[in-house]
Enzyme design. Structure first.
Site, PDB file in Angstrom:
ATOM      1  N   ASP A  17       0.828  -1.203   0.000  1.00  0.00           N
ATOM      2  CA  ASP A  17       0.000   0.000   0.000  1.00  0.00           C
ATOM      3  C   ASP A  17       0.868   1.261   0.000  1.00  0.00           C
ATOM      4  OD1 ASP A  17      -2.358   1.376  -0.048  1.00  0.00           O
ATOM      5  OD2 ASP A  17      -2.710   1.262   2.102  1.00  0.00           O
ATOM      6  N   ASN A  65     -10.758  -3.101  -5.882  1.00  0.00           N
ATOM      7  CA  ASN A  65     -10.003  -2.148  -6.714  1.00  0.00           C
ATOM      8  C   ASN A  65     -10.644  -1.928  -8.091  1.00  0.00           C
ATOM      9  OD1 ASN A  65      -6.681  -3.110  -5.502  1.00  0.00           O
ATOM     10  ND2 ASN A  65      -8.048  -1.498  -4.775  1.00  0.00           N
TER      11      ASN A  65
HETATM   12  C1  FPP Z   1      -2.024  -0.016  -3.427  1.00  0.00           C
HETATM   13  O1  FPP Z   1      -1.563   1.327  -3.346  1.00  0.00           O
HETATM   14  C2  FPP Z   1      -1.439  -0.671  -4.598  1.00  0.00           C
HETATM   15  C3  FPP Z   1      -2.144  -1.173  -5.642  1.00  0.00           C
HETATM   16  C4  FPP Z   1      -3.617  -1.144  -5.734  1.00  0.00           C
HETATM   17  C5  FPP Z   1      -1.460  -1.779  -6.815  1.00  0.00           C
HETATM   18  C6  FPP Z   1      -0.208  -2.547  -6.490  1.00  0.00           C
HETATM   19  C7  FPP Z   1       0.549  -2.823  -7.747  1.00  0.00           C
HETATM   20  C8  FPP Z   1       1.882  -2.831  -7.853  1.00  0.00           C
HETATM   21  C9  FPP Z   1       2.793  -2.656  -6.700  1.00  0.00           C
HETATM   22  C10 FPP Z   1       2.533  -3.018  -9.172  1.00  0.00           C
HETATM   23  C11 FPP Z   1       2.296  -4.350  -9.790  1.00  0.00           C
HETATM   24  C12 FPP Z   1       2.665  -5.507  -8.966  1.00  0.00           C
HETATM   25  C13 FPP Z   1       2.407  -6.803  -9.258  1.00  0.00           C
HETATM   26  C14 FPP Z   1       2.908  -7.884  -8.346  1.00  0.00           C
HETATM   27  C15 FPP Z   1       1.642  -7.234 -10.462  1.00  0.00           C
HETATM   28  P1  FPP Z   1      -2.630   2.497  -3.412  1.00  0.00           P
HETATM   29  O2  FPP Z   1      -2.840   2.872  -4.824  1.00  0.00           O
HETATM   30  O3  FPP Z   1      -3.882   2.077  -2.680  1.00  0.00           O
HETATM   31  O4  FPP Z   1      -1.876   3.640  -2.637  1.00  0.00           O
HETATM   32  P2  FPP Z   1      -2.543   4.766  -1.724  1.00  0.00           P
HETATM   33  O5  FPP Z   1      -3.092   4.083  -0.505  1.00  0.00           O
HETATM   34  O6  FPP Z   1      -1.397   5.658  -1.406  1.00  0.00           O
HETATM   35  O7  FPP Z   1      -3.597   5.443  -2.555  1.00  0.00           O
END
Ligand code: FPP
Length: 246
Positions: A17, A65
């Site tokens: 996250d 998501n």
């Molecule tokens: C959460 O951060 C992250 C995600 C929804 C996507 C995670 C994807 C990756 C790390 C790249 C791809 C990885 C793989 C293994 C395919 P957020 O967007 O919720 O962050 P925030 O809480 O700061 O808004």
């Protein structure tokens, strides 16, 4: 019940996250944070291989998501597709067995085909299991296991009286792998967010303010050191925990 001593985790489960906030703090689009997150995935995998961790489960995209703004979902799909093309070969070379858990129905066909191909290519590897949770939700997982049980009962293959915890567990995602010993969530929120609800029952939880793209070896080391200092009792008392073989 065999109680493993709390030294090194065999299975690490991670909520990655903080990508969006990492980008926003730099006045950049959120997708830049997700791209930076890919580098942290690579660093995490290196760490797990060096530490002899046998399974790594990464929460890449939750069932919830899908409800994010369409442009962010689209950008994530493009990123997943690019990752599948660029990273699978290297993971295979490193001996990783790749598995995807979650409902694949919503993913574009190009991604689903690459998921299947990655699983087939790496099926014989055993250096580490890399499980990527995509379109995943813990409640979805339990519901699909319940459906599988119901199908077996309806077909006469399973006596309802025989449904116990093992019967449920064997139909869940990740069956056959040890349950996560350690759960790490970056980004400062203190939640499980519908990740592996069943499988985390006795997992040690560790949270850090570090945003996922800033994850480094020192933070992972801190998590492992903290894990090693914990007493995992699994409902028993301390005196029952000595000399249990792993
Ligand atoms: C959460 O951060 C992250 C995600 C929804 C996507 C995670 C994807 C990756 C790390 C790249 C791809 C990885 C793989 C293994 C395919 P957020 O967007 O919720 O962050 P925030 O809480 O700061 O808004």
């Amino acid at each position: 019940m065999a109680v493993p001593p709390a030294r090194k985790p065999r299975h690490l489960a991670v909520i990655m996250d903080g990508n969006g906030r990492w980008a926003e703090r730099r006045h950049r689009p959120r997708v830049i944070g997700h791209r930076a997150g890919v580098r942290a995935v690579q660093a995490c995998l290196e760490f797990c291989l060096a530490e002899g961790i046998r399974s790594l489960t990464l929460f890449a995209f939750s069932s919830e998501n899908w409800n994010r703004p369409a442009d962010e979902v689209g950008a994530l799909m493009k990123l997943f597709l690019r990752m599948l093309d660029s990273e699978v070969g290297e993971l295979h070379r490193r001996g990783a067995r790749i598995g995807f858990i979650g409902d694949r129905a919503g993913f574009p066909e190009a991604i689903r085909l690459r998921m299947n191909a990655a699983e087939q290519l790496t099926a014989g590897n055993d250096a580490i299991c890399v499980n990527i949770a995509a379109g995943y939700g813990g409640r979805w997982d339990i519901a699909q296991a319940a459906r599988a049980l119901a199908v077996d009962v309806a077909a006469g293959r399973l006596d309802p009286a025989a449904i116990d915890e093992a019967a449920v567990a064997s139909r869940l995602s990740l069956s056959g792998q040890a349950e996560p010993d350690l759960f790490i969530r970056t980004g400062g929120d203190l939640r499980i967010s519908n990740f592996l609800l069943w499988q985390l029952a006795y997992t040690e939880l560790w949270f850090t303010e570090t945003l996922w793209p800033d994850l480094d070896q020192a933070t992972l080391r801190q998590a492992l050191d903290d894990f090693a200092s914990r007493e995992r009792r699994f409902g028993l008392v301390s005196s029952q925990l000595t000399e249990v073989p792993r």
